[in-house]
Design a protein around this motif. Structure first.
Motif, mmCIF file in Angstrom:
data_model
loop_
_atom_site.group_PDB
_atom_site.id
_atom_site.type_symbol
_atom_site.label_atom_id
_atom_site.label_comp_id
_atom_site.label_asym_id
_atom_site.label_seq_id
_atom_site.Cartn_x
_atom_site.Cartn_y
_atom_site.Cartn_z
ATOM 1 N N ALA A 7 0.813 -1.375 0.077
ATOM 2 C CA ALA A 7 0.442 -0.255 0.254
ATOM 3 C C ALA A 7 0.488 1.218 -0.297
ATOM 4 O O ALA A 7 1.635 1.287 0.480
ATOM 5 N N PRO A 8 0.115 1.964 -0.468
ATOM 6 C CA PRO A 8 1.039 3.208 -0.884
ATOM 7 C C PRO A 8 1.965 3.793 0.185
ATOM 8 O O PRO A 8 3.205 4.957 0.706
ATOM 9 N N ASN A 9 0.507 4.011 1.809
ATOM 10 C CA ASN A 9 1.423 4.406 2.400
ATOM 11 C C ASN A 9 1.774 3.326 4.056
ATOM 12 O O ASN A 9 2.606 4.027 4.257
ATOM 13 N N GLN A 10 1.606 2.330 3.053
ATOM 14 C CA GLN A 10 2.843 1.505 3.919
ATOM 15 C C GLN A 10 4.246 1.272 3.563
ATOM 16 O O GLN A 10 5.379 1.685 4.073
ATOM 17 N N GLU A 11 5.087 1.952 1.781
ATOM 18 C CA GLU A 11 5.572 2.113 1.814
ATOM 19 C C GLU A 11 5.898 3.949 2.173
ATOM 20 O O GLU A 11 7.037 4.072 2.249
ATOM 21 N N LYS A 12 5.555 4.732 2.173
ATOM 22 C CA LYS A 12 5.933 5.914 2.469
ATOM 23 C C LYS A 12 6.606 5.149 4.725
ATOM 24 O O LYS A 12 7.356 6.344 4.955
ATOM 25 N N LYS A 13 5.874 5.114 5.095
ATOM 26 C CA LYS A 13 5.819 4.453 6.201
ATOM 27 C C LYS A 13 6.803 4.218 5.932
ATOM 28 O O LYS A 13 8.219 4.604 6.854
ATOM 29 N N GLY A 14 7.555 2.774 5.311
ATOM 30 C CA GLY A 14 8.901 2.409 5.640
ATOM 31 C C GLY A 14 9.775 3.057 4.911
ATOM 32 O O GLY A 14 11.092 3.205 5.167
ATOM 33 N N ALA A 15 9.498 4.383 3.987
ATOM 34 C CA ALA A 15 10.872 5.086 3.494
ATOM 35 C C ALA A 15 11.213 6.004 4.810
ATOM 36 O O ALA A 15 12.366 6.203 4.943
ATOM 37 N N ILE A 16 9.980 6.004 5.511
ATOM 38 C CA ILE A 16 10.557 7.067 6.649
ATOM 39 C C ILE A 16 11.455 6.346 7.705
ATOM 40 O O ILE A 16 12.436 6.741 7.907
ATOM 41 N N GLU A 17 10.934 5.146 7.527
ATOM 42 C CA GLU A 17 11.891 4.231 9.175
ATOM 43 C C GLU A 17 13.147 3.923 8.820
ATOM 44 O O GLU A 17 13.760 4.705 9.324
ATOM 45 N N LEU A 18 13.525 3.687 7.586
ATOM 46 C CA LEU A 18 14.857 3.264 6.519
ATOM 47 C C LEU A 18 15.471 4.829 6.408
ATOM 48 O O LEU A 18 16.631 4.466 7.068
ATOM 49 N N THR A 19 15.015 5.411 6.087
ATOM 50 C CA THR A 19 15.952 7.038 6.413
ATOM 51 C C THR A 19 15.916 7.219 7.656
ATOM 52 O O THR A 19 17.258 7.434 7.923
ATOM 53 N N LEU A 20 15.371 7.289 8.912
ATOM 54 C CA LEU A 20 15.626 7.589 10.076
ATOM 55 C C LEU A 20 16.167 6.415 10.559
ATOM 56 O O LEU A 20 17.685 6.967 10.913
#
Length: 328
Positions: A7-20
């Protein structure tokens, strides 16, 4: 037709997590240096505090139930852990002779050692394109290393050359750990990492000088931070992100780590790379992305390669493994 069901929102969350996670990884060198402890002491306490923090997390999440370990998988996880903990020690040792910036970029050549070792050990196919990217990375490494003729003749700074050697050795050890740990399937990566941290405590104890820690004082906070922040928190963020992101995004976001490391090295210690060294950085970045994403020199992308894991012990149960970053 794409089969990616993220899901797009899951992918966005994953991007934030990996960036952090990569931002935290980029501050690792500062914590190591500011602790004032020797490299082996730093790794020992990282394993100790990391075991406590990650062990509590796994306990609270119920990961110890139906863990999936067999004697063979446990042995492979431990073997990979032996290479991981000494990889940390060599990386931290490299900071003493070079700088966080140079050591981090040199260490970031590890995907190519994974590729070469994979071809030697598992007979993985090496194509002309992969050899081409390896050549690009080698040129970038030569530029980033900044080795002068005086360094090679012995009249220069021998410590700098030794620091580069430690960074390269750390990258090779990480590559070996990746190839071993990726064979541990059906086990949560958190548990694989925990096994490796526990092993590190006992493995490094003979190399640790505990008497040196009596004068650390407030610097204990840096060591605790390495175990809690740069081990437990960072691993949890990475392993969560790996499940939500496609390989291309993971490969790109992994380069947040060296970027932040270089920024921290400049902001805290005033270290910066020369213009000549800076020319080598995009070459290593391009080569790493080319390997991970299957780029060809003809402009057509091949099927993306699955990269191998970043600075932490390679995640055994994650959907992808990162070649281009690491915790290092």
């Amino acid at each position: 037709m794409s089969t990616d069901t993220r899901a797009p929102n899951q992918e966005k969350k994953g991007a934030i997590e990996l960036t952090l996670a990569m931002v935290l990884s980029g501050t690792l060198g500062v914590f190591v240096i500011e602790s004032g402890a020797s490299p082996f002491n730093v790794v020992f306490f990282r394993c100790l505090f990391g075991t406590i923090a990650l062990g509590l997390y796994c306990l609270l999440r119920g990961y110890f139930k139906n863990h999936g370990f067999t004697a063979k998988k446990l042995g492979l996880a431990a073997l990979g852990g032996a290479f991981i903990v000494f990889n940390w020690a060599f990386l931290f040792k490299s900071y003493e002779g070079t700088s966080i910036s140079v050591a981090t970029v040199v260490y970031h050549t590890q995907p190519f050692y994974v590729m070469l070792l994979g071809s030697l050990i598992f007979r993985d196919k090496l194509t002309a394109t992969k050899f081409g990217w390896l050549g690009v990375a080698f040129v970038g490494l030569i530029l980033v290393a900044g080795v002068s003729a005086s360094d090679l003749t012995g009249s220069g700074d021998g410590a700098y050359l030794a620091g580069l050697g430690y960074a390269l050795l750390a990258a090779v050890f990480y590559a070996v750990s990746t190839l071993i740990t990726k064979r541990v399937t059906g086990v949560r990566p958190h548990l694989v990492a925990l096994v490796q941290l526990v092993l590190g405590i006992f493995l490094l104890l003979p190399f640790t000088t505990l008497s040196q820690t009596k004068d650390l004082g407030a610097d204990w906070g840096w060591l605790v931070g390495l175990g809690v922040i740069h081990t437990c928190v960072m691993y949890v963020l990475m392993y969560s992100a790996y499940q939500k992101l496609p390989t291309p995004k993971i490969a790109v976001l992994a380069f947040v780590y060296p970027a932040v490391a270089m920024l921290m090295d400049w902001a805290v210690y005033g270290h910066s790379v020369s213009w000549l060294q800076a020319l080598g950085i995009p070459l290593i970045v391009a080569a790493s992305l080319g390997i991970n994403l299957g780029w060809t020199f003809k402009g057509r992308a091949a099927k993306p390669a699955v990269p191998a894991a970043a600075p932490a012990p390679a995640p055994a149960a994650s959907k992808v493994e990162i070649n281009s970053g690491g915790t290092r």
